[in-house]
Motif scaffolding. Structure first.
Motif, PDB file in Angstrom:
ATOM      1  N   LEU A   1     -20.884 -17.169   5.659  1.00  0.00           N
ATOM      2  CA  LEU A   1     -21.404 -16.075   6.482  1.00  0.00           C
ATOM      3  C   LEU A   1     -22.083 -15.013   5.626  1.00  0.00           C
ATOM      4  O   LEU A   1     -23.190 -14.549   5.949  1.00  0.00           O
ATOM      5  CB  LEU A   1     -20.259 -15.457   7.289  1.00  0.00           C
ATOM      6  CG  LEU A   1     -20.618 -14.232   8.139  1.00  0.00           C
ATOM      7  CD1 LEU A   1     -21.645 -14.600   9.202  1.00  0.00           C
ATOM      8  CD2 LEU A   1     -19.364 -13.634   8.769  1.00  0.00           C
ATOM      9  N   PHE A   2     -21.449 -14.626   4.525  1.00  0.00           N
ATOM     10  CA  PHE A   2     -22.046 -13.621   3.646  1.00  0.00           C
ATOM     11  C   PHE A   2     -23.335 -14.131   3.007  1.00  0.00           C
ATOM     12  O   PHE A   2     -24.285 -13.362   2.798  1.00  0.00           O
ATOM     13  CB  PHE A   2     -21.046 -13.215   2.561  1.00  0.00           C
ATOM     14  CG  PHE A   2     -19.998 -12.244   3.034  1.00  0.00           C
ATOM     15  CD1 PHE A   2     -19.980 -11.791   4.345  1.00  0.00           C
ATOM     16  CD2 PHE A   2     -19.021 -11.773   2.171  1.00  0.00           C
ATOM     17  CE1 PHE A   2     -19.018 -10.901   4.789  1.00  0.00           C
ATOM     18  CE2 PHE A   2     -18.055 -10.879   2.596  1.00  0.00           C
ATOM     19  CZ  PHE A   2     -18.052 -10.443   3.908  1.00  0.00           C
ATOM     20  N   GLY A   3     -23.374 -15.413   2.676  1.00  0.00           N
ATOM     21  CA  GLY A   3     -24.614 -15.965   2.136  1.00  0.00           C
ATOM     22  C   GLY A   3     -25.740 -15.956   3.153  1.00  0.00           C
ATOM     23  O   GLY A   3     -26.912 -15.760   2.800  1.00  0.00           O
ATOM     24  N   TRP A   4     -25.403 -16.137   4.419  1.00  0.00           N
ATOM     25  CA  TRP A   4     -26.425 -16.151   5.473  1.00  0.00           C
ATOM     26  C   TRP A   4     -26.971 -14.756   5.745  1.00  0.00           C
ATOM     27  O   TRP A   4     -28.165 -14.583   6.001  1.00  0.00           O
ATOM     28  CB  TRP A   4     -25.825 -16.750   6.740  1.00  0.00           C
ATOM     29  CG  TRP A   4     -26.800 -16.854   7.868  1.00  0.00           C
ATOM     30  CD1 TRP A   4     -27.951 -17.590   7.905  1.00  0.00           C
ATOM     31  CD2 TRP A   4     -26.703 -16.177   9.126  1.00  0.00           C
ATOM     32  NE1 TRP A   4     -28.586 -17.425   9.104  1.00  0.00           N
ATOM     33  CE2 TRP A   4     -27.837 -16.561   9.890  1.00  0.00           C
ATOM     34  CE3 TRP A   4     -25.777 -15.314   9.697  1.00  0.00           C
ATOM     35  CZ2 TRP A   4     -28.068 -16.094  11.173  1.00  0.00           C
ATOM     36  CZ3 TRP A   4     -26.005 -14.856  10.980  1.00  0.00           C
ATOM     37  CH2 TRP A   4     -27.134 -15.241  11.701  1.00  0.00           C
ATOM     38  N   VAL A   5     -26.099 -13.727   5.671  1.00  0.00           N
ATOM     39  CA  VAL A   5     -26.539 -12.354   5.965  1.00  0.00           C
ATOM     40  C   VAL A   5     -26.917 -11.587   4.704  1.00  0.00           C
ATOM     41  O   VAL A   5     -27.308 -10.419   4.788  1.00  0.00           O
ATOM     42  CB  VAL A   5     -25.444 -11.591   6.733  1.00  0.00           C
ATOM     43  CG1 VAL A   5     -25.154 -12.258   8.060  1.00  0.00           C
ATOM     44  CG2 VAL A   5     -24.170 -11.469   5.900  1.00  0.00           C
ATOM     45  N   GLY A   6     -26.792 -12.203   3.533  1.00  0.00           N
ATOM     46  CA  GLY A   6     -27.197 -11.547   2.298  1.00  0.00           C
ATOM     47  C   GLY A   6     -26.164 -10.628   1.685  1.00  0.00           C
ATOM     48  O   GLY A   6     -26.534  -9.710   0.933  1.00  0.00           O
ATOM     49  N   LEU A   7     -24.886 -10.843   1.965  1.00  0.00           N
ATOM     50  CA  LEU A   7     -23.827 -10.003   1.403  1.00  0.00           C
ATOM     51  C   LEU A   7     -23.043 -10.695   0.298  1.00  0.00           C
ATOM     52  O   LEU A   7     -22.118 -10.094  -0.253  1.00  0.00           O
ATOM     53  CB  LEU A   7     -22.849  -9.574   2.511  1.00  0.00           C
ATOM     54  CG  LEU A   7     -23.389  -8.583   3.540  1.00  0.00           C
ATOM     55  CD1 LEU A   7     -22.357  -8.333   4.627  1.00  0.00           C
ATOM     56  CD2 LEU A   7     -23.790  -7.275   2.870  1.00  0.00           C
ATOM     57  N   PHE A   8     -23.403 -11.932  -0.019  1.00  0.00           N
ATOM     58  CA  PHE A   8     -22.670 -12.651  -1.063  1.00  0.00           C
ATOM     59  C   PHE A   8     -23.018 -12.062  -2.428  1.00  0.00           C
ATOM     60  O   PHE A   8     -24.171 -11.747  -2.717  1.00  0.00           O
ATOM     61  CB  PHE A   8     -23.017 -14.136  -1.023  1.00  0.00           C
ATOM     62  CG  PHE A   8     -22.098 -14.991  -1.841  1.00  0.00           C
ATOM     63  CD1 PHE A   8     -20.816 -15.263  -1.407  1.00  0.00           C
ATOM     64  CD2 PHE A   8     -22.512 -15.510  -3.061  1.00  0.00           C
ATOM     65  CE1 PHE A   8     -19.957 -16.051  -2.153  1.00  0.00           C
ATOM     66  CE2 PHE A   8     -21.663 -16.292  -3.814  1.00  0.00           C
ATOM     67  CZ  PHE A   8     -20.379 -16.564  -3.359  1.00  0.00           C
ATOM     68  N   GLU A   9     -21.993 -11.902  -3.275  1.00  0.00           N
ATOM     69  CA  GLU A   9     -22.119 -11.294  -4.603  1.00  0.00           C
ATOM     70  C   GLU A   9     -22.676  -9.874  -4.514  1.00  0.00           C
ATOM     71  O   GLU A   9     -23.545  -9.473  -5.288  1.00  0.00           O
ATOM     72  CB  GLU A   9     -22.984 -12.154  -5.530  1.00  0.00           C
ATOM     73  CG  GLU A   9     -22.322 -13.458  -5.932  1.00  0.00           C
ATOM     74  CD  GLU A   9     -23.064 -14.152  -7.060  1.00  0.00           C
ATOM     75  OE1 GLU A   9     -24.195 -13.719  -7.382  1.00  0.00           O
ATOM     76  OE2 GLU A   9     -22.527 -15.112  -7.616  1.00  0.00           O
TER      77      GLU A   9
END
Length: 307
Positions: free
Chosen positions: A161-169
């Motif tokens: 989910l974070f990778g899809w919305v741009g919140l990963f890392e």
């Protein structure tokens, strides 16, 4: 003439021995046993406390020794050779941009995650305790049930989910993850504390014309100080000492201090001159927070036991 009979005067009964009415005084043997048992308990507590503090003392003394001295002998040799103590390790840590940057990253994650959990948890706890809305009890049961969800279960789906919305890392992603997993306990704690506020006090404030916002800010929050302090300490310690979530979601270029210290451990050795003082510095800050709010923390824990 009838003979008059003289009634024999009854002899007074012997007085029964008086019994003491006050509490029985303990015998010398029982007093000695009580003192010995109390002394043994205190001695056992002191021994447990010393064993509990031994790793911390060892870490502190190791952080004050040169790497060569650490490799040659144990930290306890400081007591026979105090000349080993030096502040060079701490000077090196403070001059190391990776460690100081990781401390700042940890603060940037911990403070927002703690503040958001306190604010949202207090508002939700007040709503569950004093507001009427459809399905209130069932929603509260659902929130409490979320306490049983382990963090490890959510790592993979939340990563996607974070990778899809741009919140990963990103720092925001780590903060949101900690807030999401800290809110169930926060709502549970604050709701139970706010529910103990006397109903008469709330009704009197409403009769005086106080709305829900004024009631929450002027009546409920001042009374909920101990619970808020307890929640803040719990959340601060959980986030500050976390490494699993930081390893998965934090930015590898500016990791929290737990990840930065873990990176100092090598396959064939470690940078003990950086690892020991860095670990001790990372431990001092949460300890300072705990001791600063220790009284409120204990009061918050005991608030549910005594009415």
């Amino acid at each position: 003439m009838s003979a008059s009979t003289t009634a024999a005067r009854p002899e007074p009964d012997e007085a029964a021995p008086s019994r003491p009415t006050g509490p029985r005084r303990p015998s010398p043997g029982s007093r000695l046993a009580a003192r010995l048992s109390g002394g043994l308990v205190q001695f056992a507590l002191v021994v447990v406390g010393l064993f509990w503090l031994m790793p911390t003392v060892g870490l502190l003394l190791s952080s004050l020794r040169a790497p060569g001295d650490i490799a040659e002998s144990g930290w306890w040799t400081v007591f026979t050779a105090p000349a080993q103590l030096t502040l060079e390790n701490y000077r090196g840590v403070l001059e190391d941009g990776a460690i100081t940057g990781s401390l700042l990253s940890t603060v940037a994650i911990t403070v927002p995650a703690t503040v958001l959990v306190i604010v949202i948890g207090s508002l939700a706890g007040y709503a569950f305790a004093w507001l009427e809305f459809p399905g209130r009890d069932w929603w509260f049961v659902l929130v409490v049930a979320l306490l049983a969800v382990p963090v490890q279960v959510a790592l993979v789906p939340v990563s996607e989910l974070f990778g899809w919305v741009g919140l990963f890392e990103t720092t925001a992603g780590v903060v949101l993850f900690h807030v999401a997993f800290g809110l169930p306990f926060a709502v549970f704690l604050m709701r139970n504390f706010f529910a103990q506020i006397p109903k008469e006090l709330m009704e009197a404030a409403r009769l005086d014309g106080a709305g829900e916002v004024r009631l929450f800010t002027r009546v409920v929050l001042p009374l909920g100080g101990p619970a808020i302090a307890s929640l803040g300490i719990f959340q601060f310690l959980w986030v500050w000492n976390d490494m699993l979530v930081a390893l998965v979601f934090a930015d590898s270029d500016s990791p929290p201090v737990t990840v930065a210290l873990q990176q100092q451990v090598r396959q064939f050795g470690n940078n003990i001159d950086i690892l020991a003082p860095g670990a001790f510095l990372s431990m001092i800050i949460p300890l300072a927070v705990f001791f600063a709010f220790q009284r409120q923390f204990v009061s918050g824990l005991m608030s549910g036991a005594v009415k």
